[in-house]
Design a protein around this motif. Structure first.
Motif, PDB file in Angstrom:
ATOM      1  N   LEU A  72       0.815  -1.218   0.000  1.00  0.00           N
ATOM      2  CA  LEU A  72       0.000   0.000   0.000  1.00  0.00           C
ATOM      3  C   LEU A  72       0.848   1.268   0.000  1.00  0.00           C
ATOM      4  O   LEU A  72       0.371   2.337  -0.372  1.00  0.00           O
ATOM      5  N   ASN A  77       1.179   6.322  -3.120  1.00  0.00           N
ATOM      6  CA  ASN A  77       0.891   5.839  -1.786  1.00  0.00           C
ATOM      7  C   ASN A  77      -0.607   5.849  -1.487  1.00  0.00           C
ATOM      8  O   ASN A  77      -1.323   6.781  -1.863  1.00  0.00           O
ATOM      9  N   ILE A  78      -1.085   4.790  -0.840  1.00  0.00           N
ATOM     10  CA  ILE A  78      -2.483   4.708  -0.426  1.00  0.00           C
ATOM     11  C   ILE A  78      -2.532   4.879   1.092  1.00  0.00           C
ATOM     12  O   ILE A  78      -2.064   4.000   1.821  1.00  0.00           O
ATOM     13  N   VAL A  94      -8.874   1.555   4.832  1.00  0.00           N
ATOM     14  CA  VAL A  94      -8.321   2.549   3.916  1.00  0.00           C
ATOM     15  C   VAL A  94      -8.867   3.930   4.290  1.00  0.00           C
ATOM     16  O   VAL A  94     -10.038   4.076   4.668  1.00  0.00           O
ATOM     17  N   ARG A  96      -9.313   6.704   2.369  1.00  0.00           N
ATOM     18  CA  ARG A  96     -10.184   7.385   1.410  1.00  0.00           C
ATOM     19  C   ARG A  96     -10.989   6.373   0.604  1.00  0.00           C
ATOM     20  O   ARG A  96     -10.464   5.319   0.219  1.00  0.00           O
ATOM     21  N   ASP A  98     -11.965   6.603  -2.446  1.00  0.00           N
ATOM     22  CA  ASP A  98     -11.485   6.473  -3.817  1.00  0.00           C
ATOM     23  C   ASP A  98     -10.346   5.474  -3.960  1.00  0.00           C
ATOM     24  O   ASP A  98     -10.058   5.005  -5.072  1.00  0.00           O
ATOM     25  N   ASP A  99      -9.699   5.134  -2.851  1.00  0.00           N
ATOM     26  CA  ASP A  99      -8.546   4.231  -2.911  1.00  0.00           C
ATOM     27  C   ASP A  99      -8.918   2.760  -2.705  1.00  0.00           C
ATOM     28  O   ASP A  99      -8.041   1.898  -2.782  1.00  0.00           O
ATOM     29  N   GLU A 101     -10.619   0.504  -4.463  1.00  0.00           N
ATOM     30  CA  GLU A 101     -10.428  -0.407  -5.586  1.00  0.00           C
ATOM     31  C   GLU A 101      -8.950  -0.712  -5.814  1.00  0.00           C
ATOM     32  O   GLU A 101      -8.550  -1.857  -5.993  1.00  0.00           O
ATOM     33  N   GLU A 102      -8.116   0.342  -5.801  1.00  0.00           N
ATOM     34  CA  GLU A 102      -6.676   0.144  -6.010  1.00  0.00           C
ATOM     35  C   GLU A 102      -6.041  -0.645  -4.862  1.00  0.00           C
ATOM     36  O   GLU A 102      -5.194  -1.510  -5.082  1.00  0.00           O
ATOM     37  N   ALA A 103      -6.493  -0.363  -3.635  1.00  0.00           N
ATOM     38  CA  ALA A 103      -5.959  -1.090  -2.475  1.00  0.00           C
ATOM     39  C   ALA A 103      -6.291  -2.578  -2.573  1.00  0.00           C
ATOM     40  O   ALA A 103      -5.434  -3.434  -2.330  1.00  0.00           O
ATOM     41  N   ARG A 106      -4.109  -4.251  -5.243  1.00  0.00           N
ATOM     42  CA  ARG A 106      -2.736  -4.489  -4.806  1.00  0.00           C
ATOM     43  C   ARG A 106      -2.647  -5.666  -3.818  1.00  0.00           C
ATOM     44  O   ARG A 106      -1.728  -6.491  -3.879  1.00  0.00           O
ATOM     45  N   ARG A 139     -14.866   0.942   4.264  1.00  0.00           N
ATOM     46  CA  ARG A 139     -13.527   1.100   3.682  1.00  0.00           C
ATOM     47  C   ARG A 139     -12.549   0.093   4.313  1.00  0.00           C
ATOM     48  O   ARG A 139     -11.418   0.409   4.663  1.00  0.00           O
TER      49      ARG A 139
END
Length: 528
Positions: A72, A77-78, A94, A96, A98-99, A101-103, A106, A139
């Motif tokens: 992460l 950086n997430i 997480v 935020r 918005d992060d 999906e990306e988190a 990964r 989240r």
């Protein structure tokens, strides 16, 4: 079939003499290896250790949490609001929305195939080590170890623990310890001849994780070792040293897993432990010592500092010595622990007891009486049933028992009480082959065949039945040895050896005796 080429006679006699040679030390003071007696015959220590699988599971979850942090923090950086091991899972929150999906994408790389034998047997060829639960509203991403991963952790931890324990005990010179898995969390250790279970506990129970750390002289440790430390520094207790506590850098400069050799030796009037690193360890050790001449470094064993010498100069050869308040026994014990490697989990003793040599001797005496009674009974029966041919079978039977003892001595296999039962069973099975042969010879003789022809027909016709019976029994002995443990293996070993020697003595050696008798006396009628 009654003709034996000279080379065959020489080979039969060589095998017989070799067996007698190896068995002789068990009956006389001639030098040589004797049969190893198991715990039930010799006495010794019986210990059951429980493996801390919960601790291993927690370590695996902590490792997943740290791997998740690394993933992460990659660019971009997430931000993470929380990352913690809670119960049986890693919980990541997480920062935020918005992060998310990306988190999650990964973190998918944490899922790896197990591909172990357990998964294959259950049909789960694509079994993974972790599973994910995604909670978008919170989240939160939850990472759990799968059931297949937990089974894999258990099996690997037990197998590695058994191997480390075996290396440690074998290094002390103990002969044929029995180290087996017992259930899902325990390991049974039986050490014949060792009447002090505590010495085995000290040797086996130590985790033996050794690391090398630089000492921080600028950090005050406090009288009780509870002082606050800056980041990257920890306070450890020292063993038998002038300072009870010492501050060291948390990061290890070299790991104990890089050790390739450890041994005790006497240098300059005191006992020390020599060590040697592999290529990677030697390079790291040389680099760190070259950069820190004049500083102290701590040798840490299971979170306790056992030595903290000053670096007088670069140590570039990949080897060195550990100094401390060692005597011969403690230096050797440390060397054994380091050489055998670290246990993958903590062990707790849940059962310990000593088996006295008196009890073992009583078992030997009773087993010997049983063998003698069975032996005499078989001899009397064969003499009564087959006259002179019974004498031949009895000579072969005596050689058979001698060959079994010779094989056990030569292979340094362990004889247990069930093993004696295997020998008794072998005595009965050995003459069974002779009974088949002699009954066939008797039948052929009644049908009017000459003595030589009757003997030839008897051995040739009985061969297939003898092989079938012994091969199937040998297969059963092999299965018992592979799947059994402890006493079951002891029975399987003597049974397997006995089957091989029985075929040799009953079919080959006794036939040679009969052939020599027929050739010498040329009888007109068989005394059978």
């Amino acid at each position: 079939m009654l003709y034996f080429a000279p080379w065959k006679i020489a080979l039969i006699l060589a095998v017989s003499l070799l067996g007698i040679w190896y068995a002789a030390p068990n009956f006389s003071p001639v030098p040589g290896q004797t049969v190893n007696l198991g715990l039930d015959l010799r006495g010794g220590s019986h210990l059951v250790f429980e493996v801390d699988l919960e601790g291993v599971r927690e370590e695996r979850l902590t490792g997943l949490s740290q791997e998740a942090n690394v993933l992460l923090r990659q660019q971009p950086n997430i931000p993470v609001a929380a990352n913690a091991v809670i119960g049986n899972e890693v919980v990541i929150r997480v920062a935020r929305d918005d992060d998310m999906e990306e988190a999650f994408t990964r973190l998918q790389s944490l899922s790896r195939p197990i591909g172990d034998s357990t998964a294959a047997l259950t049909g789960a060829l694509s079994a993974r080590n972790v599973s994910f639960v995604r909670e978008d509203e919170e989240r939160t991403i939850r990472i759990n170890l799968t059931d297949a991963a937990l089974v894999d952790i258990r099996d690997r931890t037990l197998s590695q623990s058994i191997e480390v324990i075996r290396r440690r005990i074998d290094a002390t010179g103990t002969t044929e310890p029995s180290i087996t898995r017992q259930g899902d969390e325990r390991i049974l250790v039986q050490v014949p001849g060792e009447d002090d279970p505590q010495s085995i506990i000290r040797l086996v129970g130590t985790t033996a994780v050794m690391t090398f750390h630089l000492v921080r002289e600028d950090v005050a440790v406090g009288a009780d070792g509870q002082a606050r430390t800056p980041p990257g520094v920890m306070i450890l207790q020292q063993e038998n040293l002038s300072e009870p506590y010492i501050a060291v850098e948390r990061r290890a400069m070299v790991q104990g897993e890089n050790l390739t050799y450890a041994g005790s030796t006497f240098q300059e009037g005191r006992w020390v432990v020599e060590f040697r690193f592999d290529t990677a360890g030697a390079a790291a050790f040389g680099r760190v010592t070259a950069q820190n001449v004049g500083r102290r470094f701590a040798v840490v064993l299971d979170d306790v500092v056992i030595s903290s010498p000053v670096i007088l100069g670069p140590i570039l050869g990949g080897s060195g010595v550990i100094q401390g308040s060692f005597d011969a026994e403690s230096a050797n014990e440390l060397a054994v622990l380091l050489q055998a490697g670290a246990l993958p989990a903590d062990l707790t003793v849940v059962e310990q007891r000593s088996v006295g040599p008196g009890l073992g001797q009583d078992s030997i005496d009773k087993g010997t009486i049983a063998v003698v009674i069975g032996f005499i009974g078989v001899i009397v029966f064969m003499l009564a049933a087959y006259s002179l041919f019974g004498v031949f079978s009895n000579i072969a039977l005596m050689l058979n028992v001698t060959l079994i003892l010779g094989a056990l001595s030569g292979l340094q296999a362990t004889l247990t009480l069930p093993g004696i039962a295997g020998i008794i069973l072998t005595i009965g099975m050995a003459v069974d082959a002779n009974v088949l042969i002699y009954e066939r010879i008797r039948e052929e003789s009644k049908n009017g065949r000459t003595p030589a022809n009757a003997i030839e027909r008897g051995y040739s016709e009985a061969l297939s039945a003898i092989l079938d019976a012994n091969i199937t029994t040998l297969i059963a002995a092999g299965v018992l040895y592979m799947l059994g443990a402890g006493p079951v293996r002891g029975f399987a070993v003597t049974l397997g050896i006995g089957i091989l020697t029985s075929v040799f003595t009953a079919f080959v050696f006794s036939r040679l005796l009969i052939a020599m008798w027929v050739k010498g006396l040329k009888p007109k009628k068989l005394p059978i």
